[in-house]
Enzyme design. Structure first.
Site, PDB file in Angstrom:
ATOM      1  N   CYS A  99      67.326  57.706 -41.858  1.00 11.98           N
ATOM      2  CA  CYS A  99      66.868  56.824 -40.782  1.00 11.98           C
ATOM      3  C   CYS A  99      68.047  55.992 -40.275  1.00 11.98           C
ATOM      4  O   CYS A  99      68.979  55.683 -41.007  1.00 11.98           O
ATOM      5  CB  CYS A  99      65.750  55.911 -41.281  1.00 11.98           C
ATOM      6  SG  CYS A  99      65.042  54.883 -39.952  1.00 11.98           S
ATOM      7  N   ASP A 108      67.901  53.012 -39.612  1.00 12.72           N
ATOM      8  CA  ASP A 108      67.713  51.649 -40.129  1.00 12.72           C
ATOM      9  C   ASP A 108      68.990  51.117 -40.795  1.00 12.72           C
ATOM     10  O   ASP A 108      69.586  51.783 -41.641  1.00 12.72           O
ATOM     11  CB  ASP A 108      66.560  51.677 -41.152  1.00 12.72           C
ATOM     12  CG  ASP A 108      66.065  50.280 -41.507  1.00 12.72           C
ATOM     13  OD1 ASP A 108      66.879  49.461 -41.989  1.00 12.72           O
ATOM     14  OD2 ASP A 108      64.873  50.002 -41.312  1.00 12.72           O
ATOM     15  N   ARG A 113      69.451  49.086 -43.008  1.00 13.90           N
ATOM     16  CA  ARG A 113      69.367  48.817 -44.455  1.00 13.90           C
ATOM     17  C   ARG A 113      69.526  50.067 -45.308  1.00 13.90           C
ATOM     18  O   ARG A 113      69.461  49.989 -46.538  1.00 13.90           O
ATOM     19  CB  ARG A 113      68.004  48.164 -44.773  1.00 13.90           C
ATOM     20  CG  ARG A 113      67.789  46.843 -44.062  1.00 13.90           C
ATOM     21  CD  ARG A 113      66.331  46.430 -44.131  1.00 13.90           C
ATOM     22  NE  ARG A 113      65.463  47.381 -43.421  1.00 13.90           N
ATOM     23  CZ  ARG A 113      64.136  47.292 -43.364  1.00 13.90           C
ATOM     24  NH1 ARG A 113      63.526  46.292 -43.979  1.00 13.90           N
ATOM     25  NH2 ARG A 113      63.420  48.187 -42.711  1.00 13.90           N
ATOM     26  N   HIS A 163      62.452  56.051 -45.958  1.00 14.62           N
ATOM     27  CA  HIS A 163      62.485  54.765 -46.678  1.00 14.62           C
ATOM     28  C   HIS A 163      61.202  53.985 -46.442  1.00 14.62           C
ATOM     29  O   HIS A 163      60.628  54.047 -45.352  1.00 14.62           O
ATOM     30  CB  HIS A 163      63.715  53.934 -46.262  1.00 14.62           C
ATOM     31  CG  HIS A 163      63.651  53.443 -44.837  1.00 14.62           C
ATOM     32  ND1 HIS A 163      63.266  52.164 -44.517  1.00 14.62           N
ATOM     33  CD2 HIS A 163      63.902  54.067 -43.660  1.00 14.62           C
ATOM     34  CE1 HIS A 163      63.302  52.020 -43.194  1.00 14.62           C
ATOM     35  NE2 HIS A 163      63.674  53.156 -42.658  1.00 14.62           N
ATOM     36  N   CYS A 169      59.679  51.679 -43.120  1.00 17.04           N
ATOM     37  CA  CYS A 169      60.304  52.273 -41.925  1.00 17.04           C
ATOM     38  C   CYS A 169      59.541  51.857 -40.649  1.00 17.04           C
ATOM     39  O   CYS A 169      58.340  52.126 -40.509  1.00 17.04           O
ATOM     40  CB  CYS A 169      60.319  53.796 -42.049  1.00 17.04           C
ATOM     41  SG  CYS A 169      61.183  54.610 -40.679  1.00 17.04           S
TER      42      CYS A 169
END
Ligand code: CO
Length: 211
Positions: free
Chosen positions: A43, A45, A47, A99, A102
């Site tokens: 992803c 993302d 993080r 994750h 998400c």
């Protein structure tokens, strides 16, 4: 210059100095080329930084990231990355990493329009529809969200296996292992989802390509 921008340029200088101090040939070696054993599809993302969470050094992992770690079979970007990784770099492993928490998967559970991204989220909604009986039966919303994240990874691994690129490699007896994992942004832990595919016999018959 804004502070954050200045900071990251300075960070880079420090990183080069420290890395060269520890390993004077580090960059010279990398300049020769790459032979990563792994393609990572994760992803976007912030993080979930691929290299950092698996302790991989530069040169060890080929990375493709998009919203909700999707494998969309008509996505030229993903297909180009996959083709290069499999046919040129000859990676042995492909990991799809989802994750918990998400945002893309969460949006797919809801009905709110967010804009253009609705059309990308649509692919995740299709995963929900495929598993709606199991997901609708989970009363706790957080639990349903977590399970949806896991099922989405499973479907993306299957979608990888369905590509002509992966099936062609298997047809040539090129070792290529597909894996599905999920990352806990609140724990840092990667969990294997038990989705490990290394030939096309596990696919529904209609997806099995003959060459
Ligand atoms: Co995400």
């Amino acid at each position: 210059m804004p502070d954050f921008y200045r900071k990251i340029i300075e960070n880079n200088k420090k990183w080069v100095e420290e890395t060269t101090l520890n390993d004077p040939q580090f960059f010279e070696r990398l300049a020769q080329g790459q032979q990563p054993p792994l393609l990572w599809i994760g992803c976007a993302d912030s993080r979930v930084p691929a290299n950092q969470i698996i302790g991989a050094q530069p040169g060890e992992v080929f990375v493709h990231r998009n919203i909700a770690n999707m494998v969309v079979h008509s996505d030229m970007n993903m297909l180009s990355v996959l083709d290069y990784a499999v046919n040129v770099l000859k990676v042995k492993h492909v990991i799809v990493c989802g994750h918990y928490g998400c945002g893309g998967v969460k949006a797919a559970m809801g009905n709110e329009s967010i804009g253009l991204i609705d059309n990308w989220i649509r692919h995740i909604k299709d995963v929900y529809r495929l598993h709606n009986r199991e997901l609708d039966a989970i009363e706790d919303k957080q639990e349903r969200f977590d399970r949806f994240v896991e099922l989405n990874v499973r479907e993306q691994v299957n979608d990888l296996a369905k590509t002509s690129i992966v099936q062609n490699a298997w047809n040539h007896d090129q070792p290529l292992f597909l894996h599905g994992v999920v990352y806990g942004v609140g724990s840092g832990i990667i969990q294997d989802l038990g989705v490990n595919i290394s030939n096309n016999s596990e696919l529904d018959e209609v997806y099995q390509l003959s060459f």
